[in-house]
Design a protein around this motif. Structure first.
Motif, PDB file in Angstrom:
ATOM      1  N   ASP A 157     -52.174  54.255 -85.802  1.00 16.93           N
ATOM      2  CA  ASP A 157     -52.000  54.733 -84.158  1.00 16.93           C
ATOM      3  C   ASP A 157     -50.445  54.824 -83.844  1.00 16.93           C
ATOM      4  O   ASP A 157     -50.074  55.763 -83.388  1.00 16.93           O
ATOM      5  N   LYS A 206     -55.509  50.488 -88.712  1.00 18.42           N
ATOM      6  CA  LYS A 206     -56.007  51.199 -87.656  1.00 18.42           C
ATOM      7  C   LYS A 206     -54.477  51.197 -86.626  1.00 18.42           C
ATOM      8  O   LYS A 206     -54.090  52.047 -86.140  1.00 18.42           O
ATOM      9  N   LYS A 207     -53.827  50.002 -86.631  1.00 16.37           N
ATOM     10  CA  LYS A 207     -52.848  49.932 -85.542  1.00 16.37           C
ATOM     11  C   LYS A 207     -51.540  50.772 -86.181  1.00 16.37           C
ATOM     12  O   LYS A 207     -51.046  51.265 -85.591  1.00 16.37           O
ATOM     13  N   GLU A 208     -51.314  50.759 -87.590  1.00 17.56           N
ATOM     14  CA  GLU A 208     -50.361  51.446 -88.391  1.00 17.56           C
ATOM     15  C   GLU A 208     -50.454  52.824 -88.080  1.00 17.56           C
ATOM     16  O   GLU A 208     -49.478  53.551 -87.728  1.00 17.56           O
ATOM     17  N   ARG A 231     -64.814  50.594 -96.872  1.00 17.66           N
ATOM     18  CA  ARG A 231     -64.654  50.567 -95.615  1.00 17.66           C
ATOM     19  C   ARG A 231     -63.620  51.099 -95.038  1.00 17.66           C
ATOM     20  O   ARG A 231     -63.248  51.630 -93.907  1.00 17.66           O
ATOM     21  N   ASP A 246     -58.644  45.940 -92.009  1.00 15.70           N
ATOM     22  CA  ASP A 246     -58.965  47.296 -91.199  1.00 15.70           C
ATOM     23  C   ASP A 246     -58.231  47.297 -89.894  1.00 15.70           C
ATOM     24  O   ASP A 246     -57.723  48.337 -89.521  1.00 15.70           O
ATOM     25  N   ASN A 247     -58.201  46.220 -89.087  1.00 15.43           N
ATOM     26  CA  ASN A 247     -57.254  46.299 -87.799  1.00 15.43           C
ATOM     27  C   ASN A 247     -55.968  46.550 -88.102  1.00 15.43           C
ATOM     28  O   ASN A 247     -55.489  47.565 -87.378  1.00 15.43           O
ATOM     29  N   LYS A 248     -55.400  46.122 -89.179  1.00 14.62           N
ATOM     30  CA  LYS A 248     -53.830  46.534 -89.497  1.00 14.62           C
ATOM     31  C   LYS A 248     -53.837  47.975 -89.733  1.00 14.62           C
ATOM     32  O   LYS A 248     -52.655  48.539 -89.199  1.00 14.62           O
ATOM     33  N   LYS A 254     -63.474  38.156 -94.066  1.00 15.71           N
ATOM     34  CA  LYS A 254     -62.331  37.854 -93.204  1.00 15.71           C
ATOM     35  C   LYS A 254     -61.008  38.781 -93.485  1.00 15.71           C
ATOM     36  O   LYS A 254     -60.435  39.112 -92.508  1.00 15.71           O
ATOM     37  N   ASP A 297     -61.649  42.322 -92.417  1.00 16.26           N
ATOM     38  CA  ASP A 297     -61.439  42.508 -90.855  1.00 16.26           C
ATOM     39  C   ASP A 297     -60.320  42.712 -90.410  1.00 16.26           C
ATOM     40  O   ASP A 297     -59.711  43.627 -89.852  1.00 16.26           O
ATOM     41  N   VAL A 298     -59.213  41.988 -90.991  1.00 16.69           N
ATOM     42  CA  VAL A 298     -57.768  41.864 -90.612  1.00 16.69           C
ATOM     43  C   VAL A 298     -57.277  43.002 -91.203  1.00 16.69           C
ATOM     44  O   VAL A 298     -56.498  43.691 -90.590  1.00 16.69           O
TER      45      VAL A 298
END
Length: 95
Positions: free
Chosen positions: A90, A86-88, A26, A82-84, A76, A79-80
């Motif tokens: 960006d 994407k933030k890094e 993923r 993947d978000n981390k 769980k 999910d966290v």
């Protein structure tokens, strides 16, 4: 990306290892951004996933996920994570 997966207090069976590998696909979009991924899985009464990701630019992210079910705890944490990532990503692209 170098992956290190360690089970603490129990032995991962093949089904669990395959589940982890399929979930890590993923975040394959970030293979060139991540140097290494260190995952520690503990099993006391519940499964606890502690994962540290080291990025190329020196940043580090630590995420975890806990649940009584192995798959739910893994989801769980993913999910966290993947978000981390994407933030890094960006944040770095913004610079």
């Amino acid at each position: 990306m170098t992956k290190s997966i360690n089970a603490v207090g129990f032995t991962l069976d093949q089904k669990q290892s395959d589940m982890i590998e399929s979930k890590l696909k993923r975040i394959s979009y970030a293979d060139d951004l991540i140097i290494d991924l260190i995952m520690r899985i503990k099993h006391d009464k519940e499964y606890s996933f502690d994962t540290t990701v080291n990025f190329r630019w020196g940043a580090q992210a630590h995420v975890d996920g806990k649940d009584f079910d192995f798959g739910a705890a893994l989801n769980k944490m993913m999910d966290v994570l993947d978000n981390k990532i994407k933030k890094e990503k960006d944040k770095v692209q913004g610079k």
